[in-house]
Design a protein around this motif. Sequence first.
Motif, short mmCIF file in Angstrom:
data_model
loop_
_atom_site.label_atom_id
_atom_site.label_comp_id
_atom_site.label_asym_id
_atom_site.label_seq_id
_atom_site.Cartn_x
_atom_site.Cartn_y
_atom_site.Cartn_z
N GLY B 85 13.71 -27.36 35.22
CA GLY B 85 12.77 -27.10 36.31
C GLY B 85 11.33 -26.95 35.84
O GLY B 85 10.43 -26.84 36.66
N ILE B 86 11.13 -26.94 34.53
CA ILE B 86 9.77 -26.76 34.00
C ILE B 86 9.10 -28.13 33.89
O ILE B 86 9.64 -29.03 33.27
CB ILE B 86 9.81 -26.07 32.62
N ASP B 92 4.93 -23.13 36.48
CA ASP B 92 3.89 -22.93 37.50
C ASP B 92 3.87 -21.44 37.87
O ASP B 92 4.62 -20.64 37.33
CB ASP B 92 4.11 -23.86 38.71
N GLU B 93 3.00 -21.08 38.81
CA GLU B 93 2.79 -19.65 39.09
C GLU B 93 4.04 -18.97 39.63
O GLU B 93 4.32 -17.82 39.30
CB GLU B 93 1.62 -19.47 40.05
N ARG B 94 4.83 -19.67 40.46
CA ARG B 94 6.05 -19.06 41.00
C ARG B 94 7.07 -18.83 39.89
O ARG B 94 7.70 -17.77 39.82
CB ARG B 94 6.67 -19.97 42.08
N GLN B 95 7.20 -19.83 39.00
CA GLN B 95 8.16 -19.70 37.90
C GLN B 95 7.75 -18.59 36.94
O GLN B 95 8.60 -17.87 36.43
CB GLN B 95 8.28 -21.04 37.17
N GLN B 97 6.03 -15.93 37.75
CA GLN B 97 6.30 -14.68 38.47
C GLN B 97 7.79 -14.33 38.39
O GLN B 97 8.16 -13.18 38.13
CB GLN B 97 5.88 -14.85 39.93
N GLU B 169 16.95 -16.50 41.68
CA GLU B 169 16.28 -17.62 42.34
C GLU B 169 17.03 -18.05 43.60
O GLU B 169 18.24 -18.20 43.58
CB GLU B 169 16.15 -18.81 41.38
N PRO B 170 16.28 -18.24 44.71
CA PRO B 170 16.96 -18.65 45.96
C PRO B 170 17.51 -20.07 45.87
O PRO B 170 17.31 -20.78 44.89
CB PRO B 170 15.86 -18.56 47.01
#
Lengths: 91, 176
Positions: B85-86, B92-95, B97, B169-170
């Motif tokens: 997912g990277i 990214d900012e969500r990852q 966080q 993670e949802p």
Amino acid sequence: MKRAAVRTEPILYNRLTVLRAERGLSRQELADALGVNYQTIGYLERGEYNPSLDLALRAAEYFGLPIEAIFSRRPFQPLSSQLYPPRPASE
Amino acid sequence: MSTSSASTPHRVAGRGIDRLSRRARRLLVVVAYLSLPEAVIVFWLHGGVPGGFSPNSYGASSWEVLVLAQVALAGALLDRSWRAGIGAGGLDERQRQLRDRATCLSYRIVNAAVVIPVVVLWGATIVSPFNTWGPVTLDPTSLIALAVCVSVFCICLSLLPIATVAWLEPEPPSEI
């Protein structure tokens, strides 16, 4: 029975889905343009993630719209009711 | 407005694994961490604990391989799922966080996982039924079982932040 997820942060409503559909963009294409993962776009659209100010500004810049036209703390009214407000009954 | 849709080879290679459902990810976490009690049981069966079961009648050596394979496979899939997912530009900012939240939660879990066993061991030393074990002797086969236990524990420990991310993670959205 499914348990509802506990949400600690306030919900930030957005029009990303509509704007993306209007421009015929996939999540991946929008994600590439904004420099994030496509899943982040999905979570944003589903209201499961609140963007940083930087990301919100990048989205506003990309769509060429003011930030308040894309993100809001209150639910958005349908565009149709904003474009064609209901007429007074006397007319 | 630019709409670049060119996919990098890295991203193509990661397709699918980064879209594991939440249920599948949680199942992998459960499978990975089930190996901890399994490793302890294998150690017990292998005669690591005096008065335990007979080692040979249960074929414990093949179990050790299974336990190690279980944690390694589940851990590798979780790790691959996270890395897939990277993007090329990193997290990214969500990852970021999510990773920070998972790391914070991992420390809490480790705290609990260290404090509770210490209290249990302390209790075991003063409670009489456990105090009659006598000296513990480790033969080569028990050492292998002990090594498996320690290896599984180390893998589970190093896997904890990724497992926490996978758990938190949802459900992933589609790409379209």
